[in-house]
Design a protein around this motif. Structure first.
Motif, PDB file in Angstrom:
ATOM      1  N   THR B 162      49.762  72.008 -34.136  1.00  0.00           N
ATOM      2  CA  THR B 162      49.093  71.874 -35.439  1.00  0.00           C
ATOM      3  C   THR B 162      47.709  71.242 -35.254  1.00  0.00           C
ATOM      4  O   THR B 162      47.471  70.535 -34.269  1.00  0.00           O
ATOM      5  N   PRO B 163      46.813  71.476 -36.206  1.00  0.00           N
ATOM      6  CA  PRO B 163      45.496  70.824 -36.135  1.00  0.00           C
ATOM      7  C   PRO B 163      45.622  69.301 -36.050  1.00  0.00           C
ATOM      8  O   PRO B 163      44.892  68.661 -35.297  1.00  0.00           O
ATOM      9  N   GLU B 164      46.563  68.731 -36.789  1.00  0.00           N
ATOM     10  CA  GLU B 164      46.732  67.275 -36.794  1.00  0.00           C
ATOM     11  C   GLU B 164      47.108  66.770 -35.410  1.00  0.00           C
ATOM     12  O   GLU B 164      46.535  65.806 -34.886  1.00  0.00           O
ATOM     13  N   ASP B 165      48.097  67.433 -34.799  1.00  0.00           N
ATOM     14  CA  ASP B 165      48.548  67.005 -33.475  1.00  0.00           C
ATOM     15  C   ASP B 165      47.422  67.177 -32.453  1.00  0.00           C
ATOM     16  O   ASP B 165      47.213  66.318 -31.593  1.00  0.00           O
ATOM     17  N   HIS B 166      46.707  68.291 -32.554  1.00  0.00           N
ATOM     18  CA  HIS B 166      45.568  68.511 -31.654  1.00  0.00           C
ATOM     19  C   HIS B 166      44.577  67.361 -31.737  1.00  0.00           C
ATOM     20  O   HIS B 166      44.186  66.778 -30.720  1.00  0.00           O
ATOM     21  N   ASP B 167      44.149  67.034 -32.950  1.00  0.00           N
ATOM     22  CA  ASP B 167      43.108  66.012 -33.096  1.00  0.00           C
ATOM     23  C   ASP B 167      43.575  64.647 -32.585  1.00  0.00           C
ATOM     24  O   ASP B 167      42.800  63.917 -31.961  1.00  0.00           O
ATOM     25  N   ARG B 168      44.833  64.347 -32.838  1.00  0.00           N
ATOM     26  CA  ARG B 168      45.365  63.071 -32.372  1.00  0.00           C
ATOM     27  C   ARG B 168      45.340  63.022 -30.840  1.00  0.00           C
ATOM     28  O   ARG B 168      44.924  62.038 -30.243  1.00  0.00           O
ATOM     29  N   GLN B 169      45.787  64.116 -30.216  1.00  0.00           N
ATOM     30  CA  GLN B 169      45.832  64.137 -28.752  1.00  0.00           C
ATOM     31  C   GLN B 169      44.439  64.140 -28.115  1.00  0.00           C
ATOM     32  O   GLN B 169      44.179  63.382 -27.175  1.00  0.00           O
ATOM     33  N   VAL B 170      43.544  64.998 -28.607  1.00  0.00           N
ATOM     34  CA  VAL B 170      42.250  65.100 -27.923  1.00  0.00           C
ATOM     35  C   VAL B 170      41.369  63.868 -28.126  1.00  0.00           C
ATOM     36  O   VAL B 170      40.459  63.632 -27.339  1.00  0.00           O
ATOM     37  N   ALA B 171      41.651  63.086 -29.185  1.00  0.00           N
ATOM     38  CA  ALA B 171      40.890  61.838 -29.325  1.00  0.00           C
ATOM     39  C   ALA B 171      41.079  60.975 -28.082  1.00  0.00           C
ATOM     40  O   ALA B 171      40.153  60.304 -27.618  1.00  0.00           O
ATOM     41  N   MET B 172      42.294  61.029 -27.496  1.00  0.00           N
ATOM     42  CA  MET B 172      42.620  60.205 -26.337  1.00  0.00           C
ATOM     43  C   MET B 172      42.167  60.815 -25.014  1.00  0.00           C
ATOM     44  O   MET B 172      42.242  60.154 -23.978  1.00  0.00           O
ATOM     45  N   THR B 173      41.765  62.074 -25.030  1.00  0.00           N
ATOM     46  CA  THR B 173      41.351  62.700 -23.766  1.00  0.00           C
ATOM     47  C   THR B 173      39.887  63.136 -23.857  1.00  0.00           C
ATOM     48  O   THR B 173      39.014  62.498 -23.318  1.00  0.00           O
ATOM     49  N   GLN B 174      39.648  64.208 -24.629  1.00  0.00           N
ATOM     50  CA  GLN B 174      38.266  64.662 -24.753  1.00  0.00           C
ATOM     51  C   GLN B 174      37.395  63.620 -25.451  1.00  0.00           C
ATOM     52  O   GLN B 174      36.250  63.398 -25.068  1.00  0.00           O
ATOM     53  N   GLY B 175      37.941  62.988 -26.480  1.00  0.00           N
ATOM     54  CA  GLY B 175      37.183  61.961 -27.203  1.00  0.00           C
ATOM     55  C   GLY B 175      36.816  60.817 -26.279  1.00  0.00           C
ATOM     56  O   GLY B 175      35.660  60.388 -26.215  1.00  0.00           O
ATOM     57  N   LEU B 176      37.798  60.346 -25.532  1.00  0.00           N
ATOM     58  CA  LEU B 176      37.576  59.258 -24.576  1.00  0.00           C
ATOM     59  C   LEU B 176      36.531  59.662 -23.541  1.00  0.00           C
ATOM     60  O   LEU B 176      35.610  58.896 -23.233  1.00  0.00           O
ATOM     61  N   THR B 177      36.659  60.880 -23.001  1.00  0.00           N
ATOM     62  CA  THR B 177      35.750  61.354 -21.969  1.00  0.00           C
ATOM     63  C   THR B 177      34.305  61.405 -22.470  1.00  0.00           C
ATOM     64  O   THR B 177      33.391  60.913 -21.803  1.00  0.00           O
ATOM     65  N   HIS B 178      34.117  61.995 -23.634  1.00  0.00           N
ATOM     66  CA  HIS B 178      32.755  62.108 -24.162  1.00  0.00           C
ATOM     67  C   HIS B 178      32.176  60.746 -24.524  1.00  0.00           C
ATOM     68  O   HIS B 178      30.991  60.489 -24.330  1.00  0.00           O
ATOM     69  N   LEU B 179      33.022  59.870 -25.031  1.00  0.00           N
ATOM     70  CA  LEU B 179      32.556  58.521 -25.356  1.00  0.00           C
ATOM     71  C   LEU B 179      32.122  57.795 -24.080  1.00  0.00           C
ATOM     72  O   LEU B 179      31.043  57.207 -24.006  1.00  0.00           O
TER      73      LEU B 179
END
Lengths: 241, 241
Positions: B162-179
């Motif tokens: 789901t979009p919700e699950d995606h956003d929650r997960q990628v915040a911890m991976t892609q989000g972390l990486t880009h930050l």
């Protein structure tokens, strides 16, 4: 160095002391002293000579592979017994504090080399060739022969600098890495959805994740540039969230 | 998919749109629409068909490769002209917001697939095989054929969620990486003294360092799990410095 079979005693047979012993064994006569009987048995089982009493260390080179918090005690124990020309080398992850302690506590007739191998038990599994090693010569000239050995035989990249410059630089690299390893681990399990970028970072963090707690302790508490680096990190994150 | 030569129009010929066009070109008839004349010339020079007016898109699959902030405008422009059964796919780095906009603004007879390829222009240089791609099916069943194509032909790892699950997960991976990429860059030049761990992390961060600013914008502003992740990061750092 290999031809003259220099004698080396490693004080402290933890993960890093064992790595140093393994790396030097083909080129030097390596003996081990550790206050733990279990560690001494392990060293003996691996074929290393043992020096039972710290007062009896007579090796040409004495390598301190003990946690920073044990430095003071170990230096005071060996200082009265060092022969003229014996070289004392540390392998601590910070350099200012160990350099100060060695300069203050070791007798003037002992040579001193502060040293930081920029690899660990995990990363060394792929071999240490082309890894960096930082040397901060503090007293005497024997370090030049050591530098040549490290460069020509172990194929390391030798960087000669001051303890101050070392600590300032590694706060931004090793300090950052160890801090991130702890911090990212605290965020919880690795999600299923990932990027290659994240996987590479996770691979980098995994290299230090199993380091002894003493390593982080030395990096975090023993390097005065660590906390300011952390503060800059926090400010930079705050500016972007 | 290759045999029937599906038609695909990519809206937005930026770095990511170009990557999608290049990946699909061997298997589909790919055309391009971009409101920039320069981008249209670039697409034409690369041999892609052009769709000059956004109202004239008749392709089986319409791929939105535009920044999140242009989503609303583009969806409103294409909505009145979509044929029954046309499939609209986005490739945005967040999924909740684009999914909501597509569901709200596209006519019920259009199929909708929210999608996030977990690779970028940099990482794709080594090929995309075994990279992940996240699919969030929103309307219709054609996404199943797309999933098979991605898995069997492009050899991607397809994750359906789901979009919700995606956003929650990628915040911890892609989000972390880009930050981290932005934050570490802000700390200054890379010091000469480094560890392998640091070099691996730097390599990971380099993969996203040249991403378009819109990518970070989408990840940081469009993902409601991003700021809480950053706050947890700050707390974890503070606890250790």
């Amino acid at each position: 160095m290999a031809s003259s079979k220099v004698t080396v005693t490693i004080i402290g047979f933890g993960a890093f002391g064992q790595l140093v012993a393994r790396l030097l064994a083909p080129y030097a006569r390596v003996s081990v002293h550790d206050r733990s009987a279990v560690a001494m048995e392990a060293a003996s089982a691996l074929g290393f000579d043992l020096v039972a009493r710290i007062e009896d260390i007579r090796a040409d080179v004495v390598i301190l592979a003990v946690p920073l918090r044990a430095f003071d005690e170990v230096l005071r124990a060996i200082a009265p017994h060092l022969r003229p020309g014996q070289l004392v080398v540390d392998v601590c992850s910070v350099k200012e504090e160990p350099a100060r302690l060695m300069s203050d506590l070791l007798p003037p007739h002992a040579e001193i080399l502060a040293c930081h191998p920029m690899f660990g038990p995990q990363s060394a599994k792929r071999g240490v060739e082309n890894s960096q090693i930082v040397l901060c010569p503090l007293r005497g000239a024997r370090w030049r022969g050591i530098a040549r050995f490290l460069e020509r035989v172990l194929k390391l990249e030798v960087i000669v600098t001051t303890p101050e410059d070392h600590d300032r630089q590694v706060a931004m690299t090793q300090g950052l890495t160890h801090l991130l390893a702890q911090v990212v681990a605290s965020l919880g399990d690795r999600p299923a959805i990932r990027t290659r970028s994240f996987d590479l970072i996770a691979e980098g963090l995994a290299l230090v994740a199993n380091d002894a707690p003493e390593v982080f302790e030395a990096i975090a508490r023993g390097n005065r540039h660590f906390a300011p680096m952390g503060e800059r990190l926090v400010s930079a994150i705050r500016a972007r969230i």
